[in-house]
Design a protein around this motif. Structure first.
Motif, PDB file in Angstrom:
ATOM      1  N   VAL A  85      39.196  13.929  22.217  1.00 65.05           N
ATOM      2  CA  VAL A  85      38.040  13.730  21.356  1.00 65.05           C
ATOM      3  C   VAL A  85      36.887  13.195  22.197  1.00 65.05           C
ATOM      4  CG1 VAL A  85      37.172  12.397  19.394  1.00 65.05           C
ATOM      5  CG2 VAL A  85      39.493  13.278  19.354  1.00 65.05           C
ATOM      6  N   ILE A  86      35.686  13.718  21.950  1.00 62.87           N
ATOM      7  CA  ILE A  86      34.479  13.222  22.609  1.00 62.87           C
ATOM      8  C   ILE A  86      33.603  12.596  21.534  1.00 62.87           C
ATOM      9  CG2 ILE A  86      32.406  13.842  23.905  1.00 62.87           C
ATOM     10  CD1 ILE A  86      34.013  16.150  25.133  1.00 62.87           C
ATOM     11  N   ILE A  87      33.142  11.363  21.805  1.00 61.49           N
ATOM     12  CA  ILE A  87      32.283  10.669  20.852  1.00 61.49           C
ATOM     13  C   ILE A  87      30.863  10.532  21.417  1.00 61.49           C
ATOM     14  CG2 ILE A  87      34.194   9.440  19.782  1.00 61.49           C
ATOM     15  CD1 ILE A  87      33.298   6.917  21.339  1.00 61.49           C
ATOM     16  N   ASN A  88      29.913  10.294  20.524  1.00 64.56           N
ATOM     17  CA  ASN A  88      28.503  10.212  20.927  1.00 64.56           C
ATOM     18  C   ASN A  88      28.071   8.785  21.295  1.00 64.56           C
ATOM     19  OD1 ASN A  88      28.470   9.067  18.389  1.00 64.56           O
ATOM     20  ND2 ASN A  88      26.682  10.205  17.670  1.00 64.56           N
ATOM     21  N   ALA A  89      28.940   8.056  21.966  1.00 66.83           N
ATOM     22  CA  ALA A  89      28.615   6.711  22.465  1.00 66.83           C
ATOM     23  C   ALA A  89      29.277   6.544  23.820  1.00 66.83           C
ATOM     24  CB  ALA A  89      29.098   5.650  21.495  1.00 66.83           C
ATOM     25  N   GLY A  90      28.544   5.922  24.734  1.00 65.73           N
ATOM     26  CA  GLY A  90      29.082   5.722  26.080  1.00 65.73           C
ATOM     27  C   GLY A  90      28.825   4.320  26.584  1.00 65.73           C
ATOM     28  N   SER A  91      28.692   4.194  27.891  1.00 61.76           N
ATOM     29  CA  SER A  91      28.522   2.881  28.510  1.00 61.76           C
ATOM     30  C   SER A  91      27.268   2.169  28.008  1.00 61.76           C
ATOM     31  CB  SER A  91      28.482   3.003  30.029  1.00 61.76           C
ATOM     32  OG  SER A  91      27.426   3.844  30.439  1.00 61.76           O
ATOM     33  N   SER A  92      26.232   2.915  27.662  1.00 61.54           N
ATOM     34  CA  SER A  92      25.005   2.283  27.160  1.00 61.54           C
ATOM     35  C   SER A  92      25.228   1.611  25.806  1.00 61.54           C
ATOM     36  CB  SER A  92      23.871   3.303  27.064  1.00 61.54           C
ATOM     37  OG  SER A  92      24.205   4.329  26.170  1.00 61.54           O
ATOM     38  N   ALA A  93      26.274   1.998  25.087  1.00 62.86           N
ATOM     39  CA  ALA A  93      26.604   1.385  23.796  1.00 62.86           C
ATOM     40  C   ALA A  93      27.710   0.342  23.934  1.00 62.86           C
ATOM     41  CB  ALA A  93      27.036   2.457  22.804  1.00 62.86           C
ATOM     42  N   GLY A  94      28.186   0.119  25.162  1.00 60.38           N
ATOM     43  CA  GLY A  94      29.221  -0.889  25.377  1.00 60.38           C
ATOM     44  C   GLY A  94      30.639  -0.347  25.404  1.00 60.38           C
ATOM     45  N   VAL A  95      30.808   0.964  25.369  1.00 57.63           N
ATOM     46  CA  VAL A  95      32.144   1.561  25.413  1.00 57.63           C
ATOM     47  C   VAL A  95      32.700   1.424  26.832  1.00 57.63           C
ATOM     48  CG1 VAL A  95      33.501   3.667  25.066  1.00 57.63           C
ATOM     49  CG2 VAL A  95      31.521   3.194  23.606  1.00 57.63           C
ATOM     50  N   GLN A  96      34.001   1.085  26.921  1.00 54.85           N
ATOM     51  CA  GLN A  96      34.667   0.954  28.212  1.00 54.85           C
ATOM     52  C   GLN A  96      35.987   1.709  28.179  1.00 54.85           C
ATOM     53  OE1 GLN A  96      35.182  -3.229  28.933  1.00 54.85           O
ATOM     54  NE2 GLN A  96      33.027  -3.566  29.391  1.00 54.85           N
ATOM     55  N   ALA A  97      36.403   2.191  29.344  1.00 49.59           N
ATOM     56  CA  ALA A  97      37.704   2.857  29.444  1.00 49.59           C
ATOM     57  C   ALA A  97      38.776   1.872  29.003  1.00 49.59           C
ATOM     58  CB  ALA A  97      37.948   3.326  30.872  1.00 49.59           C
ATOM     59  N   GLY A  98      39.721   2.357  28.198  1.00 44.65           N
ATOM     60  CA  GLY A  98      40.789   1.509  27.685  1.00 44.65           C
ATOM     61  C   GLY A  98      40.524   0.975  26.286  1.00 44.65           C
ATOM     62  N   ASP A  99      39.285   1.098  25.800  1.00 49.10           N
ATOM     63  CA  ASP A  99      38.971   0.637  24.443  1.00 49.10           C
ATOM     64  C   ASP A  99      39.812   1.408  23.431  1.00 49.10           C
ATOM     65  OD1 ASP A  99      37.084  -1.211  25.207  1.00 49.10           O
ATOM     66  OD2 ASP A  99      35.348   0.019  24.660  1.00 49.10           O
ATOM     67  N   LYS A 100      40.306   0.700  22.417  1.00 48.69           N
ATOM     68  CA  LYS A 100      41.041   1.322  21.314  1.00 48.69           C
ATOM     69  C   LYS A 100      40.134   1.321  20.099  1.00 48.69           C
ATOM     70  CE  LYS A 100      45.463  -0.071  23.139  1.00 48.69           C
ATOM     71  NZ  LYS A 100      46.648  -0.870  23.003  1.00 48.69           N
ATOM     72  N   LEU A 101      39.863   2.505  19.576  1.00 50.89           N
ATOM     73  CA  LEU A 101      38.941   2.661  18.460  1.00 50.89           C
ATOM     74  C   LEU A 101      39.658   3.277  17.268  1.00 50.89           C
ATOM     75  CD1 LEU A 101      36.013   4.259  20.504  1.00 50.89           C
ATOM     76  CD2 LEU A 101      36.360   1.855  20.016  1.00 50.89           C
ATOM     77  N   GLU A 102      39.229   2.879  16.066  1.00 55.12           N
ATOM     78  CA  GLU A 102      39.762   3.481  14.845  1.00 55.12           C
ATOM     79  C   GLU A 102      38.937   4.715  14.499  1.00 55.12           C
ATOM     80  OE1 GLU A 102      39.626   0.562  11.737  1.00 55.12           O
ATOM     81  OE2 GLU A 102      41.333  -0.546  12.556  1.00 55.12           O
ATOM     82  N   VAL A 103      39.607   5.757  14.034  1.00 59.44           N
ATOM     83  CA  VAL A 103      38.917   6.981  13.605  1.00 59.44           C
ATOM     84  C   VAL A 103      38.979   7.034  12.086  1.00 59.44           C
ATOM     85  CG1 VAL A 103      38.862   9.495  13.739  1.00 59.44           C
ATOM     86  CG2 VAL A 103      39.536   8.151  15.747  1.00 59.44           C
TER      87      VAL A 103
END
Length: 157
Positions: A85-103
């Motif tokens: 899955v690709i989401i429309n938020a990246g490092s500029s939004a604070g996303v980091q590798a290893g983050d666990k997100l709810e869908v």
């Protein structure tokens, strides 16, 4: 970034008196040289060193708490390819590798009847994703869930 406050005291007392005098209308007095090799053995030096030691312990304790700050992330799924899955938020939004997100799958939007502005979004959790790759504006992750993810689903942390 952290700030702290500390107080230091010397256990000794001064045996001499301070010297200050007036010469030709100019006030002059003794000065403390904080760069001298025996500064830490002076009364003021002991107080400064004690304050610095206390401040270092205080700041050090706060440093451990810095990593516990939670960054709130709300994004949308931009692309799905199987379980990737690709989401429309990246490092500029604070996303980091290893983050666990709810869908979440959006079930209903509450809109202002006068303006049409979306006031709230009601959703149901359908799965989770773990971020594996982060770029500035997008992130890629592995999705697991009871229902396949689709473009437009909401992702939250």
């Amino acid at each position: 970034l952290a700030a702290g406050e500390a107080r230091g005291e010397s256990k000794r007392t001064s045996k001499g008196a301070g010297a200050a005098f007036l010469i030709g209308g100019v006030f002059a007095g003794g000065a403390v040289d904080m760069t001298s090799s025996n500064f830490s053995q002076t009364i003021i030096g002991e107080a400064v060193m004690e304050a610095c030691d206390k401040l270092a312990v205080d700041i050090s304790g706060k440093a451990g708490q810095a990593g516990t700050r939670q960054v709130e992330i709300e994004a949308r799924i931009a692309d799905v390819n199987g379980n990737t899955v690709i989401i429309n938020a990246g490092s500029s939004a604070g996303v980091q590798a290893g983050d666990k997100l709810e869908v979440h799958r959006i079930s209903r939007q509450i809109k202002d009847p006068a303006t049409g502005e979306v006031l709230d979004t009601l959703s149901d959790k359908i799965g989770e994703m773990v971020i594996t790759q982060v770029r500035e504006k997008i992130s890629t992750g592995a999705y697991t869930g009871s229902t396949p993810a689709k473009v437009g689903d909401m992702v939250r942390k």
